[in-house]
Design a protein around this motif. Structure first.
Motif, short mmCIF file in Angstrom:
data_model
loop_
_atom_site.label_atom_id
_atom_site.label_comp_id
_atom_site.label_asym_id
_atom_site.label_seq_id
_atom_site.Cartn_x
_atom_site.Cartn_y
_atom_site.Cartn_z
N CYS A 18 0.82 -1.20 0.00
CA CYS A 18 0.00 0.00 0.00
C CYS A 18 0.86 1.26 0.00
N VAL A 19 1.84 1.29 0.88
CA VAL A 19 2.67 2.48 1.05
C VAL A 19 4.13 2.05 1.13
N ILE A 20 5.03 2.94 0.76
CA ILE A 20 6.46 2.67 0.90
C ILE A 20 6.81 2.73 2.38
N GLU A 21 7.03 1.57 2.98
CA GLU A 21 7.40 1.51 4.39
C GLU A 21 8.91 1.65 4.57
N SER A 22 9.66 1.07 3.63
CA SER A 22 11.12 1.16 3.64
C SER A 22 11.62 0.77 2.26
N GLU A 23 12.83 1.19 1.94
CA GLU A 23 13.42 0.82 0.66
C GLU A 23 13.60 -0.68 0.56
N GLU A 24 14.04 -1.30 1.64
CA GLU A 24 14.28 -2.75 1.62
C GLU A 24 13.00 -3.52 1.34
N LEU A 25 11.91 -3.16 2.01
CA LEU A 25 10.64 -3.87 1.79
C LEU A 25 10.16 -3.71 0.36
N VAL A 26 10.23 -2.49 -0.16
CA VAL A 26 9.76 -2.21 -1.52
C VAL A 26 10.56 -3.02 -2.55
N LEU A 27 11.87 -3.03 -2.42
CA LEU A 27 12.70 -3.77 -3.37
C LEU A 27 12.44 -5.27 -3.29
N ASN A 28 12.28 -5.78 -2.08
CA ASN A 28 12.02 -7.22 -1.92
C ASN A 28 10.68 -7.62 -2.52
N SER A 49 2.67 3.67 -2.75
CA SER A 49 2.40 5.09 -2.58
C SER A 49 3.53 5.76 -1.80
N PHE A 50 3.92 6.94 -2.25
CA PHE A 50 4.93 7.70 -1.51
C PHE A 50 4.29 8.49 -0.37
N ASP A 51 2.96 8.70 -0.47
CA ASP A 51 2.24 9.42 0.58
C ASP A 51 0.79 8.98 0.57
N LYS A 52 0.30 8.53 1.71
CA LYS A 52 -1.12 8.20 1.86
C LYS A 52 -1.78 9.40 2.54
N ALA A 53 -2.30 10.30 1.71
CA ALA A 53 -2.81 11.57 2.22
C ALA A 53 -4.23 11.47 2.76
N MET A 228 -3.89 -5.21 -7.02
CA MET A 228 -3.85 -5.83 -5.70
C MET A 228 -2.74 -5.20 -4.87
N GLU A 229 -3.03 -4.95 -3.61
CA GLU A 229 -1.97 -4.56 -2.70
C GLU A 229 -1.47 -5.81 -1.98
N VAL A 230 -0.14 -5.94 -1.94
CA VAL A 230 0.50 -7.17 -1.49
C VAL A 230 1.59 -6.82 -0.48
N HIS A 231 1.70 -7.64 0.56
CA HIS A 231 2.67 -7.35 1.63
C HIS A 231 3.16 -8.67 2.21
N LYS A 238 1.90 -1.11 7.81
CA LYS A 238 1.63 0.22 8.35
C LYS A 238 0.42 0.89 7.73
N SER A 239 -0.16 0.27 6.69
CA SER A 239 -1.36 0.83 6.06
C SER A 239 -2.11 -0.29 5.34
N ASP A 240 -3.42 -0.33 5.51
CA ASP A 240 -4.30 -1.25 4.76
C ASP A 240 -3.99 -2.72 4.98
#
Length: 267
Positions: A18-28, A49-53, A228-231, A238-240
Motif C-alpha cells: 500500500c505504502v512505501i514503508e522502507s526501501e528494503e521492503l519495496v525492493l524485496n 504510494s509515496f504518501d497516503k494523504a 492488488m496490494e501485497v505485503h 503500516k497501512s491497509d
C-alpha cells in the motif's frame, strides 16, 4: 507458453505494498512479485504510494514523502526494469511524479477534482482513475471527458467498491460492464474492494479472504486488468493491512484467477 496468453493481451497485474514503508521492503516485494509474474507470464506494473494523504487518523503512517518516495520508486524501476504506478493527491505533484511513474493514479475520493485530472493529463502519461465510492459507474463518463479534453486518451477506470451503509463496501459487478461502455479499459481493485472504511475506529478494516473471489468475478464480467496490494506480513503492515494479500499466497491466488481468465477467453 499458454496459447491464449500468447495470442491475446493478458490482464496486467498492478501490485505492491500500500505504502512505501522502507526501501528494503519495496525492493524485496517488487522482486518477488516480478518473479511470480514472469513464471505465470503476466505483465506486471509495480505499485506503492509515496504518501497516503487520506489516512483515517492524523497519527497514521503516511509514507516517506515525495522526494524520498520517488527515489525509491526509481530504484525499483532501474534495478528490475519494472514500470511504476503511484497516486498523486495534488495538482503540483503530477509533473515530478511523471518523471518516474509510467502510470499516474487518481485516488477515488479525488476523481472529480478537475485541476488534478487536468494536471495529470498534461503529463502525457497513462492515467488510472479510481471510481469514487459515492459515484455511479456511468457518471465516470464525466471524468473520461475531462481527461480527454485536457489531452489524455490513455485512460483506465478502476472499480473499487461502492458505499453500502456505514463502514462497508460492496462491488456491483455490472459497474465494470457499464464503465467498459465508455470505451476505456477497466481495472478491478481486488483489495480496496474488501475494505471496511474506518471499520477499526481510527483505521480502516477489511477482509482479505474475499479478494480472490471478487477478482474471479470481475474477470468473468470483463475486467481488463487487476490491482492488488501485497505485503509479506499484512497483519503488521503500516497501512491497509487487513485487506492486503499476503505475498506468500499471491502465486497460488493468481494461478486460480488465470484459470478463470482462460476459461472466459476460450475460443
Amino acid at each position: 507458453m499458454n496459447k491464449l496468453r500468447g495470442e491475446i493481451d493478458m490482464f496486467t497485474l498492478y501490485a505492491g505494498p500500500c505504502v512505501i514503508e522502507s526501501e528494503e521492503l519495496v525492493l524485496n516485494v517488487a522482486k518477488e512479485i516480478s518473479d511470480i509474474c514472469k513464471r505465470l507470464e503476466i505483465p506486471y506494473v509495480f505499485k506503492a504510494s509515496f504518501d497516503k494523504a487520506n489516512r483515517t487518523s492524523i497519527n497514521s503512517f503516511r509514507g516517506p514523502g515525495l522526494e524520498e518516495g520517488l527515489r525509491i520508486l526509481k530504484k525499483v524501476k532501474d534495478e528490475y526494469g519494472l514500470p511504476i504506478i503511484t497516486d498523486i493527491h495534488e495538482s503540483w505533484q503530477a509533473e515530478p511524479v511523471a518523471k518516474v511513474a509510467d502510470v499516474l493514479q487518481i485516488p477515488a475520493f479525488l476523481c472529480r477534482q478537475t485541476d488534478l485530472l487536468v494536471a495529470a493529463a498534461k503529463t502525457g502519461k497513462k492515467i488510472n482513475v479510481k471510481k469514487a465510492q459515492f459515484l455511479a459507474p456511468w457518471d465516470m463518463k464525466n471524468v473520461v471527458n475531462k481527461l480527454k479534453e485536457a489531452g489524455c486518451n490513455d485512460i483506465m477506470l478502476c472499480e473499487r467498491g461502492s458505499c453500502f451503509g456505514y463502514n462497508n463496501l460492496v462491488v456491483d459487478m455490472t459497474g465494470i460492464i457499464e464503465m467498459k461502455k465508455l470505451g476505456v479499459p477497466v481495472v478491478f481493485d481486488a483489495t480496496h474492494s474488501v475494505q471496511k472504511p474506518g471499520g477499526k475506529g481510527n483505521a480502516t478494516g477489511g477482509n482479505r479472504e474475499y479478494v480472490e473471489y471478487l477478482a474471479k468475478a470481475a474477470i468473468t464480467c470483463g475486467a481488463d486488468h487487476l490491482f492488488m496490494e501485497v505485503h509479506p506480513d499484512p497483519d503488521n503492515a503500516k497501512s491497509d493491512g487487513p485487506n492486503m494479500v499476503k505475498l506468500d499466497d499471491l502465486e497460488d491466488i493468481l494461478k486460480r484467477i488465470i484459470k478463470v481468465y482462460d476459461a472466459v477467453n476460450e475460443e
